[in-house]
Design a protein around this motif. Structure first.
Motif, short mmCIF file in Angstrom:
data_model
loop_
_atom_site.label_atom_id
_atom_site.label_comp_id
_atom_site.label_asym_id
_atom_site.label_seq_id
_atom_site.Cartn_x
_atom_site.Cartn_y
_atom_site.Cartn_z
N ASN A 44 13.53 3.13 5.60
CA ASN A 44 12.24 3.12 4.90
C ASN A 44 12.38 2.75 3.42
O ASN A 44 11.62 1.92 2.90
N SER A 96 7.18 11.22 -1.64
CA SER A 96 6.18 10.42 -0.92
C SER A 96 6.48 8.94 -1.12
O SER A 96 7.35 8.56 -1.91
N SER A 125 0.88 -1.17 0.00
CA SER A 125 0.00 0.00 0.00
C SER A 125 0.91 1.21 0.00
O SER A 125 1.90 1.26 0.74
N THR A 145 1.33 3.92 1.35
CA THR A 145 1.04 4.79 2.49
C THR A 145 2.16 4.70 3.51
O THR A 145 2.89 3.70 3.60
N ARG A 146 2.27 5.74 4.33
CA ARG A 146 3.26 5.74 5.40
C ARG A 146 2.93 4.67 6.43
O ARG A 146 3.83 4.06 7.03
N GLU A 147 1.63 4.42 6.65
CA GLU A 147 1.23 3.41 7.62
C GLU A 147 1.73 2.02 7.19
O GLU A 147 2.22 1.24 8.01
N TRP A 148 1.56 1.71 5.90
CA TRP A 148 2.04 0.41 5.41
C TRP A 148 3.55 0.31 5.58
O TRP A 148 4.07 -0.72 6.03
N ASN A 183 5.53 1.82 7.68
CA ASN A 183 5.93 1.67 9.08
C ASN A 183 5.65 0.27 9.63
O ASN A 183 6.29 -0.16 10.60
N SER A 184 4.70 -0.42 9.01
CA SER A 184 4.33 -1.75 9.50
C SER A 184 5.26 -2.85 9.00
O SER A 184 5.19 -3.98 9.49
N GLN A 185 6.14 -2.53 8.06
CA GLN A 185 7.02 -3.53 7.48
C GLN A 185 8.27 -3.74 8.33
O GLN A 185 8.77 -2.81 8.96
#
Length: 236
Positions: free
Chosen positions: A187, A128, A95, A97-100, A102-104
């Motif tokens: 990241n 981005s 995804s 997104t920043r949320e995706w 950060n979840s990796q």
């Protein structure tokens, strides 16, 4: 008719022999034979022969240990996890997104991963998540193209050291490649890992070039523009 009968009898014999051979030691005392001497061939009774062969096969099957039979008939094992409905196996789900991101988990890899991560860090760490994915897509699309080198490192360093010929500006700007933002490096390393592991390239539609929208390179006139992301145009 005789040759046909002989062929049919031989085919039955081969089928029975294969079945007997597959059973292992339980068949050790069983022997099936047929004459290959045309002078001794008698007119066969096919029904009786087939009945006899099938009876011998049934007798042999009854001698097989039940555990042995399970091994013979078991479906092959697979290491793949069950695929859920609507899911494509072994392709990373992403995804933009920043949320995706950060979840990796923190990523790592060999030379190809390092070259792609460095390129994303020095070329696109201020973009981005989708912009960083887009730059990575261009690099990997080049690897797949016959017009460019066939490894990530070779693509990234193509033209390095030659004035006005480097493909990625950070490789020939005269500055040392020093990572001053470790969080940003972590990241983009996750993005590099996802794409090298087979994540789909959905953003740039096969682009192999891009440029900042503030400039107008001459080559952009002859290529097809495929996307506009984070102030960059992408072309193939």
């Amino acid at each position: 008719m005789r040759s046909y009968s002989k062929f049919f009898r031989t085919a039955v014999w081969l089928f029975a022999f294969a079945l007997v051979n597959a059973a292992g030691s339980a068949y050790a005392d069983m022997r099936l034979s047929t004459s290959t001497d045309p002078g001794t061939e008698q007119k066969p009774d096919l029904n009786n022969q087939l009945t006899s062969l099938l009876g011998q096969e049934h007798q042999a099957l009854r001698q097989i240990n039940i555990d042995r039979m399970r091994v013979i008939t078991a479906a092959p094992k697979t290491s793949l996890r069950p695929v859920k409905r609507g899911e494509t196996p072994d392709i990373p789900k992403i995804s933009y997104t920043r949320e995706w991101l950060n979840s990796q988990p923190v990523a790592s890899g060999g030379a190809e991963w390092e070259c792609l991560t460095q390129a994303l860090y020095f070329e696109a760490r201020g973009e981005s998540v989708s912009g960083q994915f887009a730059v990575a897509e261009v690099i990997l699309n080049r690897v797949d193209s016959s017009r460019f080198p066939n490894t990530v490192c070779a693509v990234v360093n193509q033209g390095t050291g030659k004035r006005n010929q480097c493909q990625f500006s950070y490789t020939c700007d005269g500055k040392a490649e020093v990572v001053n933002e470790p969080a940003a490096y972590t990241n983009v390393g996750k993005i590099a890992r996802a794409l090298l592991d087979g994540a789909p390239r959905n953003l740039t539609v096969g682009a192999t070039y891009y440029h900042n929208q503030s400039v107008r390179p001459r080559w952009a006139r002859v290529f097809t523009r495929t996307a506009s992301i984070d102030g960059h145009f992408f072309y193939r």
